[in-house]
Design a protein around this motif. Sequence first.
Motif, mmCIF file in Angstrom:
data_model
loop_
_atom_site.group_PDB
_atom_site.id
_atom_site.type_symbol
_atom_site.label_atom_id
_atom_site.label_comp_id
_atom_site.label_asym_id
_atom_site.label_seq_id
_atom_site.Cartn_x
_atom_site.Cartn_y
_atom_site.Cartn_z
ATOM 1 N N ASP A 52 -3.733 11.069 -6.250
ATOM 2 C CA ASP A 52 -4.277 10.000 -5.406
ATOM 3 C C ASP A 52 -3.124 9.124 -4.896
ATOM 4 O O ASP A 52 -2.418 8.492 -5.684
ATOM 5 C CB ASP A 52 -5.262 9.180 -6.248
ATOM 6 C CG ASP A 52 -5.996 8.132 -5.425
ATOM 7 O OD1 ASP A 52 -5.409 7.628 -4.437
ATOM 8 O OD2 ASP A 52 -7.137 7.799 -5.777
ATOM 9 N N GLU A 53 -2.948 9.070 -3.575
ATOM 10 C CA GLU A 53 -1.824 8.299 -3.018
ATOM 11 C C GLU A 53 -1.962 6.805 -3.290
ATOM 12 O O GLU A 53 -0.947 6.099 -3.363
ATOM 13 C CB GLU A 53 -1.701 8.539 -1.502
ATOM 14 C CG GLU A 53 -1.123 9.888 -1.115
ATOM 15 C CD GLU A 53 -2.142 11.014 -1.140
ATOM 16 O OE1 GLU A 53 -3.352 10.740 -1.331
ATOM 17 O OE2 GLU A 53 -1.747 12.176 -0.965
ATOM 18 N N ARG A 54 -3.189 6.312 -3.457
ATOM 19 C CA ARG A 54 -3.353 4.895 -3.806
ATOM 20 C C ARG A 54 -2.711 4.619 -5.159
ATOM 21 O O ARG A 54 -1.936 3.676 -5.313
ATOM 22 C CB ARG A 54 -4.834 4.521 -3.820
ATOM 23 C CG ARG A 54 -5.105 3.045 -4.099
ATOM 24 C CD ARG A 54 -6.612 2.784 -4.134
ATOM 25 N NE ARG A 54 -6.922 1.438 -4.598
ATOM 26 C CZ ARG A 54 -7.114 0.391 -3.795
ATOM 27 N NH1 ARG A 54 -7.034 0.539 -2.493
ATOM 28 N NH2 ARG A 54 -7.402 -0.801 -4.295
ATOM 29 N N SER A 55 -2.960 5.475 -6.131
ATOM 30 C CA SER A 55 -2.339 5.339 -7.449
ATOM 31 C C SER A 55 -0.841 5.601 -7.369
ATOM 32 O O SER A 55 -0.043 4.923 -8.023
ATOM 33 C CB SER A 55 -2.981 6.315 -8.445
ATOM 34 O OG SER A 55 -4.317 5.969 -8.690
ATOM 35 N N ALA A 56 -0.459 6.616 -6.562
ATOM 36 C CA ALA A 56 0.959 6.955 -6.432
ATOM 37 C C ALA A 56 1.756 5.757 -5.922
ATOM 38 O O ALA A 56 2.868 5.475 -6.395
ATOM 39 C CB ALA A 56 1.127 8.138 -5.484
ATOM 40 N N GLY A 57 1.175 5.041 -4.959
ATOM 41 C CA GLY A 57 1.863 3.880 -4.406
ATOM 42 C C GLY A 57 2.108 2.821 -5.461
ATOM 43 O O GLY A 57 3.212 2.253 -5.558
ATOM 44 N N PHE A 58 1.078 2.542 -6.258
ATOM 45 C CA PHE A 58 1.241 1.513 -7.290
ATOM 46 C C PHE A 58 2.129 1.997 -8.434
ATOM 47 O O PHE A 58 2.833 1.195 -9.064
ATOM 48 C CB PHE A 58 -0.125 1.061 -7.800
ATOM 49 C CG PHE A 58 -0.813 0.106 -6.867
ATOM 50 C CD1 PHE A 58 -0.373 -1.210 -6.751
ATOM 51 C CD2 PHE A 58 -1.892 0.521 -6.088
ATOM 52 C CE1 PHE A 58 -0.995 -2.095 -5.880
ATOM 53 C CE2 PHE A 58 -2.524 -0.359 -5.219
ATOM 54 C CZ PHE A 58 -2.077 -1.672 -5.104
ATOM 55 N N MET A 59 2.122 3.313 -8.717
ATOM 56 C CA MET A 59 3.042 3.846 -9.713
ATOM 57 C C MET A 59 4.491 3.608 -9.272
ATOM 58 O O MET A 59 5.346 3.163 -10.048
ATOM 59 C CB MET A 59 2.805 5.341 -9.932
ATOM 60 C CG MET A 59 3.732 5.961 -10.979
ATOM 61 S SD MET A 59 3.661 7.770 -11.029
ATOM 62 C CE MET A 59 2.000 8.018 -11.617
ATOM 63 N N GLY A 60 4.751 3.899 -8.002
ATOM 64 C CA GLY A 60 6.089 3.659 -7.475
ATOM 65 C C GLY A 60 6.451 2.186 -7.519
ATOM 66 O O GLY A 60 7.595 1.814 -7.817
#
Length: 578
Positions: A52-60
């Motif tokens: 999920d890119e939404r999660s990926a963004g916050f992981m980054g």
Amino acid sequence: MIDTSKKFCSILLDVLEAQGVCDVVCSPGSRNVPLLIAAAAREGLKKHFAVDERSAGFMGLGLALVKNAPVALICTSGTALLNYAPAVAEAYYQGIPLIVISADRPIQWIDQDDSQTLRQDGALDNFVKKSFSIPANGEDTKEMLWYVERIANEAMITAASGKKGPVHINVHLSEPLNEKVKCGRNPAIIRNLESDSFANKEVIKELATEIAESKVMLVAGFNQPDSALQKVITEFSRFPNVVVMAETISNLHLDYDNYAVDSVLTAYSPEELDRYAPQLVISIGGSLVSRKLKEYLRRNSNNCRHWSVGYSHTLSDPFQSLSTHIECNPYRFFRAINSVLRKRLIAMPHNSKDSSLDLSGFSSDIYRNLWHELRIKALDIKNSEVRKAPWSELLAFQMILNDIPTSYNLFLSNGTAIRYAQIINYPLPHASYCNRGVSGIDGSLSTAIGGAIAFKESSLLVTGDLSMAYDIGALGLRNIPERFKVIVIDNQGGGIFRFIPSTSDLEGREEYLCQPPLLPLKDLAHGYGWNYFDAFDEKSLASVLPDFFTSPRKAILKVTCDGQVSAKILKSYFAQKV
């Protein structure tokens, strides 16, 4: 190492790794396969995965926040990019350097009802410091490889300098997407030094040492007059391994041969000039007028490093050899460098001053003297061409520019006027200006009027007839100072098109490019309350200039020259060889 066949993706990941990215958060997809292959091939990059890119963004965001380092995100095309938006917005307002990399379809397929296509370029503009776009085509051209290297470096420098923040790089990719090749290219990495670096004595010492050990060319584009900068540049220009190429509108008052830019670069063959090429170019000021200087430095870019000194909106690499961007006031840079450089050069062994040395290995110690000799020889033969020239723009500009009182501010229009000012080594006026930011011919008169209002002494605009016609309504502006003067060179239209290589031999040139404007200057001058003067040959110009410059009222001088004859004479001037 096995890498993606997409060179642009390889360059991008190489630059990111070299500029300090250690972590990449990857999300699956098909269009971003080349980017994933490139990331996998680089062992120095630690890969993290999130569907999920939404999660990926916050992981980054979390990685970058705790590590206090830039982190890259890689996603596929379509709405995947938009799912980064919440994390990117948070990064923007927190000042966190996220490097958002989105794969995209080739630009010709956007809005064509193709799968997973939407307008991705600039999609995050409200929440990133800057957006960049990499095209799908051009990987076989040197210019496009340089372009991708430059914007990859600029993206990293933008994210990590000043107030940090996210950037967006949108990568257009065409099929096939899964091809692999052996990796074997090392892209250029551009170093960024912010102003705070100059509080570090070791940084100054390092830079001064590199300068001392190099053949240096200082290139000065347009600049505001600055007495403090003038002082430190004058000192720097006298070091034996430093050559200066200063343009008229650099507003530096140096020895006259420092302005012989186009004159010297057209007086010798490319092979001769390449023997004198610098090892290090230091540039200050804005964009250059001289096409010849840009061509010369680009031609020698493989053996040269370029330091850009000053503040700019973008990472500018006009010579295709940028190695260091020094984000610092030029005065502060040269003031810091000069004292260290002076000591460093004194400590170096003295090299022979014999200019008959084999130039394939000549020392930097005689570099300034060698270029001085080149320029003096070039100016001698070029000036003889001016002295024997019949009535033409070249002769008219020589007479006008030699007679301008040194207390004047000089404004030049784009096209013919600024180019003649570059080749006439006249006594410099108080200051010189030209709209070289985008080099348009519009607004020259209005700009000069505004400048005249702000300056307590007299101001002069020298303009072509076409540029004057563009801005003729400015004659009706209120509060134009009586001390303001205008010289219009009437060469029957766009004279520059009769000279520059791209148009000089074009069929239909006079009809489509050089149409003379309807410009009843005498009537306009009288109608608006200006004094009017006219010159049409050497004798009449010599007679009228003193009265024009001493006119107690604002005045217009029309100087009529045959445009086609003038173009031939200018070509002859540049064709003269030593």
